[in-house]
Design a protein around this motif. Sequence first.
Motif, mmCIF file in Angstrom:
data_model
loop_
_atom_site.group_PDB
_atom_site.id
_atom_site.type_symbol
_atom_site.label_atom_id
_atom_site.label_comp_id
_atom_site.label_asym_id
_atom_site.label_seq_id
_atom_site.Cartn_x
_atom_site.Cartn_y
_atom_site.Cartn_z
ATOM 1 N N LYS A 52 -2.847 5.751 6.737
ATOM 2 C CA LYS A 52 -2.667 7.185 6.537
ATOM 3 C C LYS A 52 -1.270 7.557 6.055
ATOM 4 N N ALA A 53 -0.280 6.706 6.299
ATOM 5 C CA ALA A 53 1.087 7.007 5.859
ATOM 6 C C ALA A 53 1.175 7.112 4.338
ATOM 7 N N THR A 54 0.239 6.497 3.626
ATOM 8 C CA THR A 54 0.281 6.555 2.160
ATOM 9 C C THR A 54 0.081 7.984 1.660
ATOM 10 N N GLY A 55 -0.597 8.813 2.445
ATOM 11 C CA GLY A 55 -0.780 10.205 2.035
ATOM 12 C C GLY A 55 0.556 10.931 1.949
ATOM 13 N N LEU A 56 1.405 10.729 2.959
ATOM 14 C CA LEU A 56 2.725 11.358 2.952
ATOM 15 C C LEU A 56 3.584 10.806 1.819
ATOM 16 N N LEU A 57 3.482 9.506 1.574
ATOM 17 C CA LEU A 57 4.278 8.895 0.512
ATOM 18 C C LEU A 57 3.798 9.349 -0.868
ATOM 19 N N ALA A 58 2.493 9.602 -0.984
ATOM 20 C CA ALA A 58 1.981 10.130 -2.249
ATOM 21 C C ALA A 58 2.558 11.513 -2.527
ATOM 22 N N VAL A 59 2.642 12.330 -1.470
ATOM 23 C CA VAL A 59 3.249 13.664 -1.620
ATOM 24 C C VAL A 59 4.719 13.529 -2.010
ATOM 25 N N LEU A 60 5.416 12.577 -1.385
ATOM 26 C CA LEU A 60 6.826 12.354 -1.721
ATOM 27 C C LEU A 60 6.972 11.911 -3.174
ATOM 28 N N GLY A 61 6.097 10.992 -3.619
ATOM 29 C CA GLY A 61 6.141 10.544 -5.006
ATOM 30 C C GLY A 61 5.883 11.687 -5.970
ATOM 31 N N ALA A 63 -3.978 11.529 -19.761
ATOM 32 C CA ALA A 63 -4.236 12.187 -18.474
ATOM 33 C C ALA A 63 -5.598 11.796 -17.922
ATOM 34 N N GLY A 64 -6.617 11.787 -18.761
ATOM 35 C CA GLY A 64 -7.952 11.412 -18.310
ATOM 36 C C GLY A 64 -8.023 9.969 -17.847
ATOM 37 N N ALA A 65 -7.376 9.064 -18.603
ATOM 38 C CA ALA A 65 -7.392 7.648 -18.245
ATOM 39 C C ALA A 65 -6.644 7.399 -16.937
ATOM 40 N N VAL A 66 -5.460 7.990 -16.800
ATOM 41 C CA VAL A 66 -4.654 7.778 -15.594
ATOM 42 C C VAL A 66 -5.342 8.361 -14.363
ATOM 43 N N LEU A 67 -5.902 9.551 -14.490
ATOM 44 C CA LEU A 67 -6.551 10.188 -13.338
ATOM 45 C C LEU A 67 -7.747 9.372 -12.864
ATOM 46 N N THR A 68 -8.513 8.824 -13.798
ATOM 47 C CA THR A 68 -9.655 7.987 -13.431
ATOM 48 C C THR A 68 -9.197 6.718 -12.726
ATOM 49 N N MET A 69 -8.141 6.095 -13.244
ATOM 50 C CA MET A 69 -7.606 4.894 -12.613
ATOM 51 C C MET A 69 -7.130 5.177 -11.191
ATOM 52 N N LEU A 70 -6.450 6.321 -11.002
ATOM 53 C CA LEU A 70 -5.949 6.665 -9.677
ATOM 54 C C LEU A 70 -7.089 6.828 -8.678
ATOM 55 N N MET A 124 -6.312 2.822 -7.656
ATOM 56 C CA MET A 124 -4.992 2.774 -7.039
ATOM 57 C C MET A 124 -4.946 3.490 -5.687
ATOM 58 N N ILE A 125 -5.489 4.705 -5.616
ATOM 59 C CA ILE A 125 -5.446 5.452 -4.356
ATOM 60 C C ILE A 125 -6.300 4.789 -3.270
ATOM 61 N N PRO A 126 -7.551 4.361 -3.569
ATOM 62 C CA PRO A 126 -8.322 3.671 -2.524
ATOM 63 C C PRO A 126 -7.631 2.410 -2.004
ATOM 64 N N GLU A 127 -7.036 1.616 -2.913
ATOM 65 C CA GLU A 127 -6.361 0.404 -2.468
ATOM 66 C C GLU A 127 -5.115 0.729 -1.662
ATOM 67 N N ALA A 128 -4.377 1.762 -2.081
ATOM 68 C CA ALA A 128 -3.178 2.153 -1.345
ATOM 69 C C ALA A 128 -3.538 2.550 0.083
ATOM 70 N N TYR A 129 -4.590 3.325 0.238
ATOM 71 C CA TYR A 129 -5.015 3.769 1.570
ATOM 72 C C TYR A 129 -5.513 2.592 2.399
ATOM 73 N N GLN A 130 -6.266 1.704 1.772
ATOM 74 C CA GLN A 130 -6.817 0.558 2.497
ATOM 75 C C GLN A 130 -5.707 -0.339 3.034
ATOM 76 N N GLY A 179 0.814 -1.211 0.000
ATOM 77 C CA GLY A 179 0.000 0.000 0.000
ATOM 78 C C GLY A 179 0.842 1.253 0.000
ATOM 79 N N MET A 180 1.933 1.250 0.763
ATOM 80 C CA MET A 180 2.799 2.420 0.817
ATOM 81 C C MET A 180 3.492 2.674 -0.521
ATOM 82 N N VAL A 181 3.967 1.592 -1.147
ATOM 83 C CA VAL A 181 4.613 1.741 -2.453
ATOM 84 C C VAL A 181 3.602 2.222 -3.490
ATOM 85 N N MET A 182 2.375 1.705 -3.397
ATOM 86 C CA MET A 182 1.326 2.159 -4.306
ATOM 87 C C MET A 182 1.025 3.634 -4.086
ATOM 88 N N GLY A 183 1.064 4.078 -2.828
ATOM 89 C CA GLY A 183 0.841 5.495 -2.548
ATOM 90 C C GLY A 183 1.907 6.365 -3.188
#
Length: 235
Positions: A215-224, A194-201, A205-211, A36-40
């Motif tokens: 909450k640490a995935t939020g910080l890792l998303a910012v880092l990414g 851009a439209g396809a990737v944003l919809t997928m995220l 990807m983002i819901p699964e990363a968080y699940q 999940g963290m890597v996905m974030g």
Amino acid sequence: MGALQAAMWGGIAAFSLVVGAWLAFRRSPVPAERVGMVMGFGAGALLAAIAYELVPTGFNQDLLLFTSFGLGAFVFFWVDHLATGRRSMGAASADRSIVVGSLLDGIPESIVLGAGVAAGGEVAVAFLVAVFVSNLPEALGATSFMRQAGHTRAQAYRVWWIIVAVSALSAALGYLAYDMVPGSDGGYVEAFAAGAVLTMLADSMIPEAYQLGGKATGLLAVLGFAVAGALSGLE
């Protein structure tokens, strides 16, 4: 030769999908929280790729660019719907959803890479690295879900190698299309991606990363996002 060079770069960018699958099938399974963290982190990198590389400047003032953006979103949504049935957001649907996302964003991203080689004679290094980095957690997460769902190693590798081959072919087609359409800058393809990737995220990807990662995935998303943004700024 130029088309072969573009195909090579497209394949290299997508090869991280195979690396992610290898990591997921190691003898010791990757802990779900780490996946999940890597996905974030990868989700943040993809958001930066959308913001800095894919969305053309002034796309919301150009009806055709805006239409391409929306079309990319709807194409992903409907193909994803057909592939997963949107029954639930567990391993059985998340793996297919992310695989569909990898394919739908991999094709236009590769076309953009190929068009970039045709335009400047060399690949955009920052964009190449951002795509490579973002593909890794996509494959790691999706393959982990495949493993949970009972798919074999051979089945998982077959999926990712097919996407690598499709990406290489798409990059070559992007190179050839650029030569056949003088003055084309790839803006419509970038907006579609851009439209396809944003919809997928947002959808997968983002819901699964968080699940999985919490909450640490939020910080890792910012880092990414910051890392991919910095790479884009180096160009």
